[in-house]
Design an enzyme around this catalytic site. Sequence first.
Site, PDB file in Angstrom:
ATOM      1  N   CYS A 104       0.849  -1.194   0.000  1.00 21.76           N
ATOM      2  CA  CYS A 104       0.000   0.000   0.000  1.00 21.76           C
ATOM      3  C   CYS A 104       0.886   1.246   0.000  1.00 21.76           C
ATOM      4  CB  CYS A 104      -0.911   0.007   1.232  1.00 21.76           C
ATOM      5  SG  CYS A 104      -2.036   1.409   1.288  1.00 21.76           S
ATOM      6  N   HIS A 125     -10.147   1.338   1.523  1.00 27.22           N
ATOM      7  CA  HIS A 125      -9.635   2.644   1.973  1.00 27.22           C
ATOM      8  C   HIS A 125     -10.782   3.623   2.247  1.00 27.22           C
ATOM      9  CE1 HIS A 125      -5.310   2.342   1.871  1.00 27.22           C
ATOM     10  NE2 HIS A 125      -5.274   1.987   0.597  1.00 27.22           N
ATOM     11  N   HIS A 173      -9.249  -3.438  -2.619  1.00 30.05           N
ATOM     12  CA  HIS A 173      -8.227  -2.756  -1.795  1.00 30.05           C
ATOM     13  C   HIS A 173      -8.584  -1.268  -1.698  1.00 30.05           C
ATOM     14  CE1 HIS A 173      -3.845  -1.944  -0.668  1.00 30.05           C
ATOM     15  NE2 HIS A 173      -4.299  -0.740  -0.960  1.00 30.05           N
ATOM     16  N   GLU A 174      -9.042  -0.699  -2.823  1.00 28.48           N
ATOM     17  CA  GLU A 174      -9.404   0.733  -2.820  1.00 28.48           C
ATOM     18  C   GLU A 174     -10.712   0.972  -2.077  1.00 28.48           C
ATOM     19  OE1 GLU A 174      -6.005   0.697  -4.779  1.00 28.48           O
ATOM     20  OE2 GLU A 174      -6.956   2.272  -3.612  1.00 28.48           O
TER      21      GLU A 174
HETATM   22  O1  LIG Z   1      -4.573   2.109  -2.220  1.00 32.35           O
HETATM   23  C1  LIG Z   1      -3.729   1.927  -3.312  1.00 32.35           C
HETATM   24  N1  LIG Z   1      -2.427   1.604  -2.958  1.00 32.35           N
HETATM   25  O2  LIG Z   1      -2.028   1.747  -1.722  1.00 32.35           O
HETATM   26  C2  LIG Z   1      -1.525   1.134  -3.993  1.00 32.35           C
HETATM   27  C3  LIG Z   1      -1.422  -0.387  -4.020  1.00 32.35           C
HETATM   28  C4  LIG Z   1      -2.606  -1.009  -4.646  1.00 32.35           C
HETATM   29  C5  LIG Z   1      -2.645  -2.512  -4.544  1.00 32.35           C
HETATM   30  C6  LIG Z   1      -1.492  -3.282  -4.404  1.00 32.35           C
HETATM   31  C7  LIG Z   1      -1.593  -4.677  -4.320  1.00 32.35           C
HETATM   32  C8  LIG Z   1      -2.838  -5.280  -4.381  1.00 32.35           C
HETATM   33  C9  LIG Z   1      -3.971  -4.500  -4.513  1.00 32.35           C
HETATM   34  C10 LIG Z   1      -3.864  -3.127  -4.593  1.00 32.35           C
HETATM   35 NI    NI Z   2      -3.588   1.214  -0.467  1.00 35.79          NI
END
Ligand SMILES: OCN(O)CCCc1ccccc1
Ligand code: NI
Length: 188
Positions: free
Chosen positions: A116, A163, A159-160
């Site tokens: 992240c 957040h 993942h987003e």
């Molecule tokens: O929130 C976005 N971020 O921190 C960048 C990394 C995004 C991400 C990385 C690995 C698996 C899923 C999502």
């Molecule tokens: Ni992230």
Amino acid sequence: MITMKDIIEEGHPTLRSVAEPVEFPLSDELRKTALEMHEFLVNSQNEEIAEKYDLRPGVGLAAPQINVNKQIFAVHIMEYDEEGNEVGPILSEIIFNPKVISHSVQQVALKEGEGCLSVNREVKGYVPRPKRVKFTYQDIDGNEHTLKLRDYEAIVTQHELDHLKGIFFYDHINEENPFAQDDNLELL
Ligand SMILES: OCN(O)CCCc1ccccc1
Ligand code: NI
């Protein structure tokens, strides 16, 4: 343009709060911010620009990560050929007010785990997430869309989405056994 100094890190309260819905039409300022979030992702995946501005490569960025507590995230996932040349976008969008409609029971996780941009340390372990997810969202002009994603695109999007609810990827890692597997979890 957004650079790493604009991205807040774990410990900042905004990353543990619930983001507000976005009103349309967007203010000029919020429209500019949303476009800059997407531009950051494109820049972070461009070798010259990323090196010039010291950008960590990212495939997603959520507004709370730049201390904007709004339900907005950008994704920019490109397809590359075997020589590593860009073929075209798999998913490249700015998502407003996302709402999950349904998701699979079946789960997936990346073998290499997740990282992240707001977490400047490695946290090892599988991050189990639904393999398929269906959600609605509004685009930058306020138009409603429905999207069904699976596997890597579903992982990045969730993942987003996390957040926007103040959740970090490592909240999903099994504390007793970070690499726990079961027959409902498919490793990608
Ligand atoms: O929130 C976005 N971020 O921190 C960048 C990394 C995004 C991400 C990385 C690995 C698996 C899923 C999502
Ligand atoms: Ni992230």
